[in-house]
Design a protein around this motif. Sequence first.
Motif, PDB file in Angstrom:
ATOM      1  N   ALA A  26       0.811  -1.213   0.000  1.00  0.00           N
ATOM      2  CA  ALA A  26       0.000   0.000   0.000  1.00  0.00           C
ATOM      3  C   ALA A  26       0.845   1.264   0.000  1.00  0.00           C
ATOM      4  N   ASP A  27       1.882   1.266   0.803  1.00  0.00           N
ATOM      5  CA  ASP A  27       2.789   2.408   0.872  1.00  0.00           C
ATOM      6  C   ASP A  27       4.170   1.865   0.555  1.00  0.00           C
ATOM      7  N   GLY A  28       4.802   2.389  -0.481  1.00  0.00           N
ATOM      8  CA  GLY A  28       6.106   1.885  -0.894  1.00  0.00           C
ATOM      9  C   GLY A  28       7.133   1.905   0.212  1.00  0.00           C
ATOM     10  N   GLY A  29       6.988   2.806   1.177  1.00  0.00           N
ATOM     11  CA  GLY A  29       7.908   2.868   2.302  1.00  0.00           C
ATOM     12  C   GLY A  29       9.301   3.291   1.889  1.00  0.00           C
ATOM     13  N   ASP A  30      10.199   3.272   2.857  1.00  0.00           N
ATOM     14  CA  ASP A  30      11.590   3.629   2.583  1.00  0.00           C
ATOM     15  C   ASP A  30      12.345   2.404   2.073  1.00  0.00           C
ATOM     16  N   ALA A  31      13.617   2.598   1.782  1.00  0.00           N
ATOM     17  CA  ALA A  31      14.437   1.517   1.236  1.00  0.00           C
ATOM     18  C   ALA A  31      14.488   0.327   2.188  1.00  0.00           C
ATOM     19  N   GLN A  32      14.530   0.590   3.488  1.00  0.00           N
ATOM     20  CA  GLN A  32      14.574  -0.493   4.466  1.00  0.00           C
ATOM     21  C   GLN A  32      13.274  -1.309   4.440  1.00  0.00           C
ATOM     22  N   ALA A  33      12.144  -0.647   4.349  1.00  0.00           N
ATOM     23  CA  ALA A  33      10.854  -1.353   4.289  1.00  0.00           C
ATOM     24  C   ALA A  33      10.760  -2.186   3.010  1.00  0.00           C
ATOM     25  N   GLN A  34      11.247  -1.630   1.901  1.00  0.00           N
ATOM     26  CA  GLN A  34      11.228  -2.366   0.642  1.00  0.00           C
ATOM     27  C   GLN A  34      12.125  -3.592   0.705  1.00  0.00           C
ATOM     28  N   GLU A  35      13.296  -3.446   1.306  1.00  0.00           N
ATOM     29  CA  GLU A  35      14.213  -4.582   1.430  1.00  0.00           C
ATOM     30  C   GLU A  35      13.598  -5.664   2.311  1.00  0.00           C
ATOM     31  N   GLN A  36      12.924  -5.272   3.393  1.00  0.00           N
ATOM     32  CA  GLN A  36      12.248  -6.241   4.262  1.00  0.00           C
ATOM     33  C   GLN A  36      11.161  -6.982   3.478  1.00  0.00           C
ATOM     34  N   TRP A  37      10.379  -6.251   2.690  1.00  0.00           N
ATOM     35  CA  TRP A  37       9.316  -6.830   1.852  1.00  0.00           C
ATOM     36  C   TRP A  37       9.914  -7.870   0.894  1.00  0.00           C
ATOM     37  N   LEU A  38      11.004  -7.500   0.214  1.00  0.00           N
ATOM     38  CA  LEU A  38      11.616  -8.407  -0.750  1.00  0.00           C
ATOM     39  C   LEU A  38      12.302  -9.584  -0.056  1.00  0.00           C
ATOM     40  N   ARG A  39      12.866  -9.374   1.136  1.00  0.00           N
ATOM     41  CA  ARG A  39      13.483 -10.463   1.898  1.00  0.00           C
ATOM     42  C   ARG A  39      12.407 -11.495   2.273  1.00  0.00           C
ATOM     43  N   GLU A  40      11.265 -11.020   2.719  1.00  0.00           N
ATOM     44  CA  GLU A  40      10.173 -11.932   3.042  1.00  0.00           C
ATOM     45  C   GLU A  40       9.702 -12.672   1.798  1.00  0.00           C
ATOM     46  N   ALA A  41       9.656 -11.976   0.662  1.00  0.00           N
ATOM     47  CA  ALA A  41       9.263 -12.621  -0.592  1.00  0.00           C
ATOM     48  C   ALA A  41      10.255 -13.718  -0.965  1.00  0.00           C
ATOM     49  N   ARG A  42      11.546 -13.478  -0.747  1.00  0.00           N
ATOM     50  CA  ARG A  42      12.554 -14.496  -1.042  1.00  0.00           C
ATOM     51  C   ARG A  42      12.350 -15.731  -0.167  1.00  0.00           C
ATOM     52  N   HIS A  43      12.041 -15.510   1.109  1.00  0.00           N
ATOM     53  CA  HIS A  43      11.798 -16.642   2.008  1.00  0.00           C
ATOM     54  C   HIS A  43      10.586 -17.441   1.548  1.00  0.00           C
ATOM     55  N   VAL A  44       9.496 -16.752   1.239  1.00  0.00           N
ATOM     56  CA  VAL A  44       8.288 -17.435   0.776  1.00  0.00           C
ATOM     57  C   VAL A  44       8.560 -18.113  -0.567  1.00  0.00           C
ATOM     58  N   GLY A  45       9.354 -17.470  -1.413  1.00  0.00           N
ATOM     59  CA  GLY A  45       9.676 -18.037  -2.718  1.00  0.00           C
ATOM     60  C   GLY A  45      10.448 -19.343  -2.637  1.00  0.00           C
ATOM     61  N   ARG A  46      11.126 -19.602  -1.539  1.00  0.00           N
ATOM     62  CA  ARG A  46      11.876 -20.850  -1.351  1.00  0.00           C
ATOM     63  C   ARG A  46      10.989 -21.999  -0.879  1.00  0.00           C
ATOM     64  N   LEU A  47       9.793 -21.669  -0.413  1.00  0.00           N
ATOM     65  CA  LEU A  47       8.902 -22.695   0.123  1.00  0.00           C
ATOM     66  C   LEU A  47       8.228 -23.458  -1.010  1.00  0.00           C
ATOM     67  N   SER A  48       8.098 -24.742  -0.819  1.00  0.00           N
ATOM     68  CA  SER A  48       7.402 -25.582  -1.782  1.00  0.00           C
ATOM     69  C   SER A  48       6.547 -26.564  -0.988  1.00  0.00           C
ATOM     70  N   HIS A  49       5.258 -26.282  -0.966  1.00  0.00           N
ATOM     71  CA  HIS A  49       4.334 -27.126  -0.206  1.00  0.00           C
ATOM     72  C   HIS A  49       2.938 -26.940  -0.803  1.00  0.00           C
ATOM     73  N   PRO A  50       2.147 -28.000  -0.874  1.00  0.00           N
ATOM     74  CA  PRO A  50       0.815 -27.878  -1.482  1.00  0.00           C
ATOM     75  C   PRO A  50      -0.120 -26.900  -0.767  1.00  0.00           C
ATOM     76  N   ARG A  51       0.173 -26.553   0.477  1.00  0.00           N
ATOM     77  CA  ARG A  51      -0.687 -25.629   1.228  1.00  0.00           C
ATOM     78  C   ARG A  51      -0.148 -24.200   1.233  1.00  0.00           C
ATOM     79  N   ILE A  52       0.926 -23.940   0.496  1.00  0.00           N
ATOM     80  CA  ILE A  52       1.510 -22.601   0.429  1.00  0.00           C
ATOM     81  C   ILE A  52       1.492 -22.137  -1.021  1.00  0.00           C
ATOM     82  N   VAL A  53       0.897 -20.971  -1.248  1.00  0.00           N
ATOM     83  CA  VAL A  53       0.789 -20.434  -2.601  1.00  0.00           C
ATOM     84  C   VAL A  53       2.167 -19.940  -3.048  1.00  0.00           C
ATOM     85  N   PRO A  54       2.653 -20.430  -4.200  1.00  0.00           N
ATOM     86  CA  PRO A  54       4.002 -20.041  -4.639  1.00  0.00           C
ATOM     87  C   PRO A  54       4.092 -18.602  -5.145  1.00  0.00           C
TER      88      PRO A  54
END
Length: 177
Positions: free
Chosen positions: A59-87
Amino acid sequence: MPDSVSRPATLGAAAGAMPARQRLGRFELQHVLGRGAQATVWLARDTRLHREVAVKWLADGGDAQAQEQWLREARHVGRLSHPRIVPVFEADVHEGQPYLVFEYVPGCTLAEHLAHQGRCAVHDAVELMVDLLEGLQAAREAKTSEKLRRSEQHGKLRRLVQRSLKSRWNSAGLLAL
């Protein structure tokens, strides 16, 4: 980065109905699927792979630190592979606005289901919770594995330093440099 982007003015926290054919690179944004405190999720069409996807905009792009946190979380979720987790298919930032592209899972939300059908039968509620807990367990195990891997790396480094220092101590207990 997507090859071309038409960013609708309504793509923020107060995003409303969009005119047809708004685009984020190869993704045609069709309509809002849902809004939360932090993001808006759109149904989109991936024009390259000819499939529907869900695009989640912070919703709010935030500062560089908030964006890096967002992308770090995306990387963690992107590594998950499970039928109950949306890729996660893609994670990026466009004009200071972080976004994620997920597999689109059609259906209704639990709130919509309960509003339409009323309370779940006990068996259905238990089945739903088992599915949810399986996904959470997979995410937790992945997080624990990552921590163990980091701990093992830290432990190897610590042992290397200890061996290096130990070989430099002389018989009088003084560090020989």
